[in-house]
Design an enzyme around this catalytic site. Structure first.
Site, PDB file in Angstrom:
ATOM      1  N   GLU A 297       0.772  -1.297  -0.057  1.00 60.73           N
ATOM      2  CA  GLU A 297      -0.411   0.409  -0.267  1.00 60.73           C
ATOM      3  C   GLU A 297       1.331   1.175  -0.009  1.00 60.73           C
ATOM      4  O   GLU A 297       1.796   2.213   0.808  1.00 60.73           O
ATOM      5  CB  GLU A 297      -1.058   0.272   1.016  1.00 60.73           C
ATOM      6  N   CYS A 390       1.260  33.518   8.869  1.00 62.08           N
ATOM      7  CA  CYS A 390       1.938  34.470  10.468  1.00 62.08           C
ATOM      8  C   CYS A 390       2.126  33.434  11.379  1.00 62.08           C
ATOM      9  O   CYS A 390       1.916  32.478  12.511  1.00 62.08           O
ATOM     10  CB  CYS A 390       0.926  35.440  11.104  1.00 62.08           C
TER      11      CYS A 390
HETATM   12  C1  LIG Z   1      -1.250   1.913   7.510  1.00 59.24           C
HETATM   13  C2  LIG Z   1      -0.470   2.888   6.370  1.00 59.24           C
HETATM   14  N1  LIG Z   1      -0.054   2.004   5.184  1.00 59.24           N
HETATM   15  C3  LIG Z   1       0.490   3.437   4.221  1.00 59.24           C
HETATM   16  C4  LIG Z   1       0.893   4.410   4.149  1.00 59.24           C
HETATM   17  C5  LIG Z   1       1.252   4.919   2.698  1.00 59.24           C
HETATM   18  O1  LIG Z   1       3.180   4.571   3.179  1.00 59.24           O
HETATM   19  P1  LIG Z   1       3.510   5.815   1.659  1.00 59.24           P
HETATM   20  O2  LIG Z   1       3.054   7.100   0.984  1.00 59.24           O
HETATM   21  O3  LIG Z   1       5.195   6.383   2.815  1.00 59.24           O
HETATM   22  O4  LIG Z   1       3.570   4.745   0.910  1.00 59.24           O
HETATM   23  C6  LIG Z   1       0.725   5.033   5.337  1.00 59.24           C
HETATM   24  C7  LIG Z   1       1.184   6.080   5.354  1.00 59.24           C
HETATM   25  O5  LIG Z   1       1.220   7.241   6.672  1.00 59.24           O
HETATM   26  C8  LIG Z   1       0.173   4.125   6.353  1.00 59.24           C
HETATM   27  O6  LIG Z   1      -0.243   4.653   7.740  1.00 59.24           O
END
Ligand SMILES: Cc1ncc(COP(=O)(O)O)c(C=O)c1O
Length: 463
Positions: A297, A390
């Site tokens: 992901e 600011c």
């Molecule tokens: C559970 C989870 N999956 C995937 C991601 C995606 O991370 P990245 O954009 O660095 O691949 C995040 C980022 O916060 C996350 O918390």
């Protein structure tokens, strides 16, 4: 730099269109994305992890613009969502809901219901008539469950609805991702997931549950991660857990190894995605052959380097010589129309973004995100690049070497595609910037610049 975002004769172009003409047409600050860069990154990711045939669930939080989501959906991406709002985006982007994973530590009842049966909470509002909603609104593929109480809540709601919720338990393997402490998520002290020791008991408790199918594992260690080592460490713990569960007749069907792959911001040594894949693939290939479904992901890796923030210098201000901890230094402020409200990463995480004039000479043009690779420092001056807000945290860069700057110059802030617009705010009543996508020289406005009155509109709504 990606091939689609480069200097030609000293002028920055994005997918063949000049940055200056985009700024003239749409104003600044302006986020610009290259559609071809997104396509290329997605294809590279698919190729690197091909032996695992993973479902690539784009982490919407990195950049949630619906047009970028639709582009990724058209390439075959699934989506990783963390709220009811992102769930609606995933649906509108046209991905099959079975390719959506729903993470997040604080899922509300209404969000769980929406992810299970597609019901809408009053918070969702009405759909603008200009968007034709897709028909399909089945349940999400997997809930990434963050706690035992959340699992109990999902079970209760699924039972009431007479459906079965497919769940992956997020485990926290206590692995140091070696990134900023605010973006580390896989250590014991972080709020995410459950410790591995606790996971076994939870799997046992829900093994035969009628409304919960708990047969997935999820883990996300943090972001951005520069080397494969933390993934390998995390995966050793996860595969050991899978083996243990298997002996207890709880076979894991889906393993989500998270996102977090680091990208080149111009100041950091990050291994290429192929190195990550090279280390991860052999740990899982056998299991994939035996039927395991792997999910990744990533958000940042797909979109960060595909986006540029354009900002116009409003004023140059010489603040004289100040005493720093190490030396006397002259401070020159380049005061821009973008700042902490447009891109919060420098203020929040001390993050580095390469910043450079969009129009310069061919000799001073960048050919990588590390300017000192070919430009002599004697040709450069140090600037604090700041915004109109600011707050003293309102900066995009400090003491940054750049060619001499003048009022009215257009600056490009590189690698701004991820966690830029999605974390932008309207603090000080600055409306949010416009966004454009350039696709093989075709310029598509994918978000109108917000107006000052639209910021006040909700306060004037009757009621
Ligand atoms: C559970 C989870 N999956 C995937 C991601 C995606 O991370 P990245 O954009 O660095 O691949 C995040 C980022 O916060 C996350 O918390």
């Amino acid at each position: 730099m990606l091939p689609f975002i480069s200097y030609i004769q000293g002028r920055l172009t994005i997918d063949g269109v000049g940055a200056e003409s985009l700024a003239a047409s749409f104003g600044t600050p302006l986020y610009v994305y290259s559609a071809n860069a997104v396509r290329e990154r997605f294809a590279q990711l698919q190729a690197a992890f091909a032996p695992l045939r993973p479902t690539i669930c784009y982490a919407i939080k990195a950049n949630s613009n619906i047009h970028l989501c639709r582009l990724l959906a058209s390439l075959g991406a699934g989506m990783d969502v963390v709220s009811g709002g992102e769930l609606e985006r995933a649906w509108l982007s046209g991905v099959p809901m079975s390719n959506v994973v729903f993470a997040g530590t604080g899922k509300a009842e209404s969000e769980i219901l929406a992810a299970l049966v597609g019901s809408k909470s009053p918070l969702v509002g009405t759909l603008p008539v200009t968007i034709a909603p897709p028909d399909n609104r089945g349940p999400v593929g997997w809930f990434n469950v963050e706690s035992e109480q959340e699992l109990e809540r999902i079970a209760r709601i699924a039972q009431t609805q007479g459906v079965v919720a497919r769940c992956a338990l997020r485990v926290n393997p206590d692995v140091d991702a070696k990134t900023h402490k605010f973006t580390t998520t896989g250590k014991h002290e972080n709020k995410f997931g459950v410790p591995i020791e606790r996971a076994v008991a939870i799997f046992e408790r829900f093994r035969d549950h009628r409304s919960v199918f708990l047969r997935g594992l999820h883990c996300h260690l943090g972001s951005p991660i520069a080397t494969p080592t933390p993934y390998v460490e995390g995966l050793r713990a996860l595969t050991a857990l899978m083996d243990r569960l298997e002996t207890q007749k709880i076979p894991i069907q889906s393993l989500n190894i998270g996102g977090g792959f680091g990208v080149d911001y111009g100041n950091n040594a990050v291994e290429p995605i192929e190195s990550f894949a090279h280390a991860i693939n052999p740990l899982l290939a056998d299991r994939v052959e035996r039927g395991l479904r792997v999910i990744i992901e990533p958000g940042r890796w797909i979109i960060a380097n595909a986006g540029v923030l354009l900002t116009r210098i409003q004023y140059i201000k010489d603040a004289g010589t100040a005493s720093d901890a190490n030396a006397e230094m002259t401070r020159t402020f380049a005061i821009c129309d973008a700042g902490v409200h447009t891109l919060i990463r420098p203020a929040l995480y001390n993050a580095h973004h390469t910043i450079w004039p969009a129009i310069t000479t061919p000799e001073l043009a960048l050919n990588s995100l590390t300017p000192d690779a070919h430009i002599s420092p004697t040709e450069l001056l140090a600037y604090d690049v700041v915004g109109p807000i600011c707050e003293s945290t309102d900066f995009l860069a400090k003491a940054r070497l750049m060619p001499k700057l003048s009022q009215g110059d257009l600056l490009a802030v590189f690698s701004a595609g991820a966690y830029g617009m999605s974390m932008a705010s309207t603090y000080n009543d600055h409306p949010k910037p416009a966004e454009v996508m350039v696709d093989s020289q075709r310029v598509i406005r994918i978000r109108a610049r917000q107006t000052a009155f639209s910021l006040i509109a909700d306060e004037l709504a009757p009621g």
